[in-house]
Design a protein around this motif. Structure first.
Motif, PDB file in Angstrom:
ATOM      1  N   LEU A  90       0.823  -1.214   0.000  1.00 28.03           N
ATOM      2  CA  LEU A  90       0.000   0.000   0.000  1.00 28.03           C
ATOM      3  C   LEU A  90       0.855   1.261   0.000  1.00 28.03           C
ATOM      4  N   ILE A  91       1.879   1.285   0.821  1.00 31.29           N
ATOM      5  CA  ILE A  91       2.701   2.496   0.891  1.00 31.29           C
ATOM      6  C   ILE A  91       3.534   2.664  -0.381  1.00 31.29           C
ATOM      7  N   THR A  92       3.856   1.557  -1.048  1.00 32.58           N
ATOM      8  CA  THR A  92       4.535   1.660  -2.343  1.00 32.58           C
ATOM      9  C   THR A  92       3.631   2.298  -3.380  1.00 32.58           C
ATOM     10  N   VAL A  93       2.369   1.878  -3.409  1.00 36.42           N
ATOM     11  CA  VAL A  93       1.404   2.486  -4.343  1.00 36.42           C
ATOM     12  C   VAL A  93       1.211   3.965  -4.021  1.00 36.42           C
ATOM     13  N   LEU A  94       1.174   4.306  -2.736  1.00 40.45           N
ATOM     14  CA  LEU A  94       1.015   5.708  -2.353  1.00 40.45           C
ATOM     15  C   LEU A  94       2.198   6.559  -2.798  1.00 40.45           C
ATOM     16  N   ILE A  95       3.405   6.054  -2.612  1.00 40.61           N
ATOM     17  CA  ILE A  95       4.599   6.804  -3.021  1.00 40.61           C
ATOM     18  C   ILE A  95       4.640   6.970  -4.540  1.00 40.61           C
ATOM     19  N   LEU A  96       4.297   5.920  -5.273  1.00 45.66           N
ATOM     20  CA  LEU A  96       4.288   6.013  -6.729  1.00 45.66           C
ATOM     21  C   LEU A  96       3.231   6.992  -7.223  1.00 45.66           C
ATOM     22  N   ILE A 101       2.050  12.405  -9.523  1.00 49.14           N
ATOM     23  CA  ILE A 101       1.423  13.733  -9.451  1.00 49.14           C
ATOM     24  C   ILE A 101       2.482  14.828  -9.512  1.00 49.14           C
ATOM     25  N   VAL A 102       3.559  14.659  -8.741  1.00 51.21           N
ATOM     26  CA  VAL A 102       4.631  15.654  -8.755  1.00 51.21           C
ATOM     27  C   VAL A 102       5.279  15.742 -10.132  1.00 51.21           C
ATOM     28  N   GLY A 103       5.487  14.602 -10.774  1.00 51.39           N
ATOM     29  CA  GLY A 103       6.070  14.619 -12.112  1.00 51.39           C
ATOM     30  C   GLY A 103       5.182  15.301 -13.128  1.00 51.39           C
ATOM     31  N   ASP A 104       3.874  15.115 -13.008  1.00 52.45           N
ATOM     32  CA  ASP A 104       2.953  15.784 -13.924  1.00 52.45           C
ATOM     33  C   ASP A 104       2.957  17.286 -13.711  1.00 52.45           C
ATOM     34  N   VAL A 105       3.033  17.717 -12.439  1.00 50.34           N
ATOM     35  CA  VAL A 105       3.054  19.154 -12.159  1.00 50.34           C
ATOM     36  C   VAL A 105       4.357  19.788 -12.643  1.00 50.34           C
ATOM     37  N   VAL A 106       5.465  19.077 -12.508  1.00 48.51           N
ATOM     38  CA  VAL A 106       6.761  19.636 -12.884  1.00 48.51           C
ATOM     39  C   VAL A 106       6.937  19.681 -14.399  1.00 48.51           C
ATOM     40  N   VAL A 142       9.664  16.877   0.650  1.00 47.92           N
ATOM     41  CA  VAL A 142      10.776  15.916   0.758  1.00 47.92           C
ATOM     42  C   VAL A 142      10.701  15.166   2.086  1.00 47.92           C
ATOM     43  N   THR A 143      10.344  15.867   3.159  1.00 49.31           N
ATOM     44  CA  THR A 143      10.229  15.215   4.469  1.00 49.31           C
ATOM     45  C   THR A 143       9.147  14.147   4.464  1.00 49.31           C
ATOM     46  N   VAL A 144       8.017  14.455   3.846  1.00 53.34           N
ATOM     47  CA  VAL A 144       6.921  13.478   3.778  1.00 53.34           C
ATOM     48  C   VAL A 144       7.347  12.245   2.992  1.00 53.34           C
ATOM     49  N   VAL A 145       7.999  12.468   1.856  1.00 55.30           N
ATOM     50  CA  VAL A 145       8.442  11.343   1.027  1.00 55.30           C
ATOM     51  C   VAL A 145       9.503  10.510   1.751  1.00 55.30           C
ATOM     52  N   VAL A 146      10.416  11.166   2.465  1.00 56.18           N
ATOM     53  CA  VAL A 146      11.451  10.441   3.203  1.00 56.18           C
ATOM     54  C   VAL A 146      10.835   9.596   4.313  1.00 56.18           C
ATOM     55  N   ILE A 147       9.844  10.133   5.005  1.00 53.09           N
ATOM     56  CA  ILE A 147       9.164   9.374   6.065  1.00 53.09           C
ATOM     57  C   ILE A 147       8.491   8.133   5.487  1.00 53.09           C
ATOM     58  N   GLN A 148       7.819   8.305   4.368  1.00 56.70           N
ATOM     59  CA  GLN A 148       7.150   7.165   3.749  1.00 56.70           C
ATOM     60  C   GLN A 148       8.165   6.141   3.223  1.00 56.70           C
ATOM     61  N   ALA A 149       9.255   6.616   2.631  1.00 53.48           N
ATOM     62  CA  ALA A 149      10.273   5.692   2.123  1.00 53.48           C
ATOM     63  C   ALA A 149      10.946   4.921   3.258  1.00 53.48           C
ATOM     64  N   LEU A 150      11.253   5.609   4.365  1.00 55.88           N
ATOM     65  CA  LEU A 150      11.845   4.927   5.511  1.00 55.88           C
ATOM     66  C   LEU A 150      10.880   3.908   6.110  1.00 55.88           C
ATOM     67  N   SER A 151       9.605   4.238   6.128  1.00 54.76           N
ATOM     68  CA  SER A 151       8.610   3.278   6.623  1.00 54.76           C
ATOM     69  C   SER A 151       8.589   2.027   5.756  1.00 54.76           C
ATOM     70  N   LEU A 152       8.682   2.221   4.439  1.00 52.34           N
ATOM     71  CA  LEU A 152       8.706   1.075   3.527  1.00 52.34           C
ATOM     72  C   LEU A 152       9.949   0.211   3.753  1.00 52.34           C
ATOM     73  N   VAL A 153      11.109   0.842   3.886  1.00 50.42           N
ATOM     74  CA  VAL A 153      12.358   0.093   4.095  1.00 50.42           C
ATOM     75  C   VAL A 153      12.325  -0.660   5.425  1.00 50.42           C
ATOM     76  N   LEU A 154      11.863  -0.002   6.479  1.00 53.65           N
ATOM     77  CA  LEU A 154      11.794  -0.660   7.784  1.00 53.65           C
ATOM     78  C   LEU A 154      10.811  -1.828   7.765  1.00 53.65           C
TER      79      LEU A 154
END
Length: 222
Positions: A90-96, A101-106, A142-154
């Motif tokens: 689930l968190i992988t789908v959320l990060i993707l 969305i960020v890529g589309d905006v940029v 960036v902080t939100v993405v890092v928190i989610q990525a660390l949660s996935l790794v842990l």
């Protein structure tokens, strides 16, 4: 060596990261509720039978983040491997989704044209606020993405450690354990030696009684 100390530490850290995600989700939900309250008070001439798409999107995102974080908290506390796998998916789908969305905006300069009309007008204000505070918004994202990525790794590390511990326990159960006396471990050897000595003495007495000759081997033993 079993990771008896490291596993609870990783589970505690995963719980803390999920607490942060719950805080983020609750903040988004509160902002959506405030936006809905403002729209109900000021949008007199607008149709109130449907929610503005911005409010619906913010409510859905905030509730989704809270549910995923709550599931991660439960998975870290119970230690179920299946729950950790589902949480990681689930968190992988959320990060993707966030990355898309960020890529589309940029990369899409006309991304606002793809969105429906905002009845509240807060989307324009939010865009102007982001432009005026680009550095702060970047660090928050960036902080939100890092928190989610660390949660996935842990979650993946904790899942691997729990699987390894379970396999080790199964292997230990399959190994036969020899049982020995608790009080005197040499009792079996001494008792068997006494039985052999008693048998030799009894056989020698029988031979002497009936006048039988014993072999040299038995005499040496007697």
């Amino acid at each position: 060596m079993r990771p008896t100390f490291l596993t609870p530490c990783l589970a505690l850290l995963l719980k803390f990261l999920n607490y942060l995600q719950i805080f983020i989700g609750v903040s988004v939900v509160l902002f959506a509720v405030w936006l809905l309250n403002w729209w109900n008070r000021h949008a007199v001439d607008l149709d109130r039978h449907h929610l503005p798409w911005l409010v619906s999107a913010l409510l859905g995102f905030g509730v989704l983040v809270c549910l995923i974080a709550f599931m991660g908290h439960i998975s870290a506390g119970t230690g179920y491997v299946s729950c950790l796998c589902f949480y990681a998916a689930l968190i992988t789908v959320l990060i993707l989704s966030e990355a898309a969305i960020v890529g589309d905006v940029v990369f899409n300069k006309h991304w606002e044209e793809d969105l429906p009309y905002d009845d509240t007008g807060e989307l324009r204000k939010l865009r102007d606020f982001i432009k005026d505070n680009v550095d702060m918004c970047t660090w928050v994202a960036v902080t939100v993405v890092v928190i989610q990525a660390l949660s996935l790794v842990l979650a993946m590390i904790l899942r691997t450690m729990l699987l390894k511990s379970r396999v080790d326990n199964d292997n230990n159960e399959e190994i036969p354990v020899s049982r020995k006396p608790l009080l005197n471990p040499h009792a079996d050897a001494s008792s068997s030696l006494d039985k052999v000595t008693q048998n030799d003495t009894w056989s020698s007495r029988i031979r002497q009684k009936f006048g039988l000759r014993s072999s040299p081997t038995s005499e040496c033993i007697a």
